[in-house]
Structures are given as C-alpha cells and as structure tokens.
Design a protein around this motif. Structure first.
Motif, PDB file in Angstrom:
ATOM      1  N   LEU A  59      28.886  48.532  56.474  1.00  0.00           N
ATOM      2  CA  LEU A  59      29.094  49.815  55.804  1.00  0.00           C
ATOM      3  C   LEU A  59      27.840  50.503  55.272  1.00  0.00           C
ATOM      4  O   LEU A  59      27.735  51.735  55.393  1.00  0.00           O
ATOM      5  CB  LEU A  59      30.123  49.634  54.678  1.00  0.00           C
ATOM      6  N   PRO A  60      26.879  49.801  54.679  1.00  0.00           N
ATOM      7  CA  PRO A  60      25.707  50.538  54.170  1.00  0.00           C
ATOM      8  C   PRO A  60      24.991  51.358  55.239  1.00  0.00           C
ATOM      9  O   PRO A  60      24.600  52.506  54.990  1.00  0.00           O
ATOM     10  CB  PRO A  60      24.816  49.423  53.604  1.00  0.00           C
ATOM     11  N   ASN A  65      22.043  57.884  54.412  1.00  0.00           N
ATOM     12  CA  ASN A  65      21.612  59.295  54.468  1.00  0.00           C
ATOM     13  C   ASN A  65      22.799  60.255  54.440  1.00  0.00           C
ATOM     14  O   ASN A  65      22.845  61.222  55.193  1.00  0.00           O
ATOM     15  CB  ASN A  65      20.765  59.544  55.728  1.00  0.00           C
ATOM     16  N   THR A  66      23.733  59.975  53.547  1.00  0.00           N
ATOM     17  CA  THR A  66      24.978  60.741  53.491  1.00  0.00           C
ATOM     18  C   THR A  66      25.062  61.552  52.196  1.00  0.00           C
ATOM     19  O   THR A  66      24.969  60.994  51.102  1.00  0.00           O
ATOM     20  CB  THR A  66      26.194  59.790  53.584  1.00  0.00           C
ATOM     21  N   ASN A  87      35.201  47.649  48.974  1.00  0.00           N
ATOM     22  CA  ASN A  87      34.087  47.408  49.892  1.00  0.00           C
ATOM     23  C   ASN A  87      33.400  48.717  50.268  1.00  0.00           C
ATOM     24  O   ASN A  87      32.158  48.801  50.289  1.00  0.00           O
ATOM     25  CB  ASN A  87      34.584  46.725  51.166  1.00  0.00           C
ATOM     26  N   ALA A  88      34.202  49.733  50.563  1.00  0.00           N
ATOM     27  CA  ALA A  88      33.637  51.016  50.984  1.00  0.00           C
ATOM     28  C   ALA A  88      32.900  51.699  49.833  1.00  0.00           C
ATOM     29  O   ALA A  88      31.807  52.261  50.023  1.00  0.00           O
ATOM     30  CB  ALA A  88      34.745  51.917  51.523  1.00  0.00           C
ATOM     31  N   ILE A  89      33.479  51.663  48.657  1.00  0.00           N
ATOM     32  CA  ILE A  89      32.854  52.320  47.504  1.00  0.00           C
ATOM     33  C   ILE A  89      31.554  51.608  47.120  1.00  0.00           C
ATOM     34  O   ILE A  89      30.532  52.250  46.846  1.00  0.00           O
ATOM     35  CB  ILE A  89      33.840  52.379  46.326  1.00  0.00           C
ATOM     36  N   ASP A  90      31.577  50.274  47.125  1.00  0.00           N
ATOM     37  CA  ASP A  90      30.356  49.529  46.818  1.00  0.00           C
ATOM     38  C   ASP A  90      29.255  49.856  47.825  1.00  0.00           C
ATOM     39  O   ASP A  90      28.077  50.012  47.449  1.00  0.00           O
ATOM     40  CB  ASP A  90      30.636  48.025  46.832  1.00  0.00           C
ATOM     41  N   THR A  94      25.504  51.486  47.291  1.00  0.00           N
ATOM     42  CA  THR A  94      24.301  50.872  47.861  1.00  0.00           C
ATOM     43  C   THR A  94      23.523  51.859  48.723  1.00  0.00           C
ATOM     44  O   THR A  94      22.288  51.903  48.683  1.00  0.00           O
ATOM     45  CB  THR A  94      24.685  49.642  48.709  1.00  0.00           C
ATOM     46  N   ALA A  95      24.242  52.663  49.490  1.00  0.00           N
ATOM     47  CA  ALA A  95      23.610  53.612  50.403  1.00  0.00           C
ATOM     48  C   ALA A  95      23.119  54.877  49.693  1.00  0.00           C
ATOM     49  O   ALA A  95      22.431  55.699  50.300  1.00  0.00           O
ATOM     50  CB  ALA A  95      24.584  53.993  51.516  1.00  0.00           C
TER      51      ALA A  95
END
Length: 282
Positions: A59-60, A65-66, A87-90, A94-95
């Motif tokens: 996912l990261p 770059n979003t 998982n997606a929110i974490d 991170t990203a």
C-alpha cells in the motif's frame, strides 16, 4: 495525483470516469488488487498501481505522491473490514497522503443494527485519528439493492419484508458522479458528508410506487423475521447472509436510513434518480 482504490468495481470505476471530466488522465491513478482487470484505465492514460488492503506492504507505494486518495470500503461481509481499512489508512499516513476520502454509508454508528454501518463508524474514527484531512462520503443505500430487497414483485404482486422503515434509496451512479465532484473540489468538503436521494420512502410507499409502475396492485407484506430468515434459507441463501440482510431491514425500521440531504442534487446540478426510476428499470 489523485489515487482511486477499488476502480475495477462499479462504484469507484464510475467515479474515475466522471473524474476525467474534471482532471486529465495524467493526474489520476488507480490502485487495484489485479492490474489485469484495470486495462481499460491504462488505455486511457491512467496509471495503474498494485494495492491490496489485505497486503499492507503493497500500500505505501500504491499511495505514494498522492494529494487525494479515495478508499473504497470492503464489501466482503465475512472480512474484518475495519482491520482492512486500518491497513489502508496507516499506509496513507506513511505515504504522506494529502487527504483521504472514504466511501462510507448513511447511518454509520456503533449501535446501528446494520453491520456495515458499525464498520463505517469505526473506520471514521480511524480517519479522525489519523492526523490527515479526511472526507467520509456517507452515501444513501444504493437503489439497485431494491432488486433483492423487494423480490419478484412484478410476478408476485407482493413485496415481503421482515421490517419496514424509510430508506433514502440512492443511485450508485449518482453517488459516483458526486464523489468525482467532491474530489475535484480540492478539499471543500471535510469530515462526514451525507450524499442521498431527495426522499426516503418506506417499503409500504415503495409498494405503492411499484403498483403505479406495474399498472397492478403490489402489496407490502410484513413477515415474522425468523420466518423470513427460514424462507431465505429454504430458498438456498446461507443463514449468515440472510441475517446480514435482516440487519438492513432492522436499521430501516429504526430510522437509520431516513435522513435526506440536498447536497447530491447540488453536486449533480439536477435532481437525483428516484425509487420510481429504479423500479422502472427493474
């Protein structure tokens, strides 16, 4: 960059299509579990990234770059949806994502009888605690669900339900178009946003509309919930699925889907689709 998850599904796939009216393909990416199913987006010049909620390591990079990230909610009734969403929110944190948007549902609350509504409430808490700007799209109950919730009313002349209450049946296509408009607003909508049709008829009222559409009397019949479950199981539906669906009717009876909001029509620039529209197409 705007990244859309779940774009191989009907809702967010249509959101991407509408978003192309607002942004060039070079500013849009889709994060999908199976890139082979996203060929149509690549053909449009949209970047295709691999991202799977069940594979946190993927996912990261998928969210890198979003500026805005649209997370589709898990649709598997057997999955631990909240853990997948976490998982997606974490990974978004991170990203360094600029804003998370999430496809929630009207009536999201810890005490709703509708299981996904509890998951949405928990996910919204995760969003609020993420430290990132966020928008939760609390969509009305999708109107195409009338097909399974009303049964074969054209043939039988009967809509049999285990409980009755108002539901703001909302076109999934309208919801997708509205999501694109909200994304294109660059953060004009913050926190929970209610996206519903303009009315919330009960199943009794749906039956009256169906009567008009069919040109014959269609009755709404209330059935004992356990008898309704038994009939569903006898027809071949797994009991867990029947009880999952019963939660929707119980939530409707409790008024969890009763609220309406003019925002959808404002975003569309026209009146949203109606129950009559859905029944006419059924």
């Amino acid at each position: 960059m705007i990244v859309i998850t779940g774009a191989t599904g009907a809702l967010n796939g249509a959101t991407v299509d509408h978003l192309l009216r607002h942004r060039p393909a070079s500013e849009i990416a889709v994060a999908v579990r199976d890139a082979s199913r996203a060929r149509r987006f690549a053909d449009l010049g949209i970047e295709v990234r691999h991202g799977d909620y069940a594979d946190p390591a993927s996912l990261p990079d998928a969210f890198a770059n979003t500026d805005q990230l649209l997370l589709v909610s898990s649709s598997d009734p057997r999955a631990d949806a909240v853990s997948l969403h976490r998982n997606a929110i974490d990974a978004a944190v991170t990203a360094g994502v600029g804003r998370i948007l999430y496809t929630s549902h009207q009536g999201a609350a810890d005490d709703t009888p509708f299981g996904p509504g509890r998951d949405h409430a928990a996910t919204e808490r995760l969003l609020a605690g993420s430290g990132l700007p966020w928008t939760s799209l609390r969509n009305g109950f999708y109107a195409h669900s009338l097909a399974w919730s009303t049964g074969p009313w054209r043939e039988s002349g009967v809509i049999t339900v285990p409980a009755d209450g108002p539901v703001s049946w909302t076109s999934r296509a309208d919801s997708a178009e509205a999501a694109a408009a909200i994304i294109a607003s660059n953060g004009a909508y913050d926190g929970p946003v209610t996206v519903t049709a303009e009315s919330a008829p009960t199943f009794e009222e749906v039956a009256a509309i169906a009567s008009d559409v069919a040109g014959r009397t269609v009755r709404r019949v209330l059935m004992d919930p356990e008898d309704w479950i038994a009939a569903r199981v006898a027809s071949g539906q797994p009991e867990f699925a029947a009880r999952f669906t019963l939660g929707m009717f119980d939530a409707a009876a409790g008024g969890w889907f009763a609220g309406i909001d003019p925002l959808l029509g404002q975003l569309l620039g026209r009146s949203p689709a109606t129950v009559r529209d859905a029944l006419t197409l059924a």
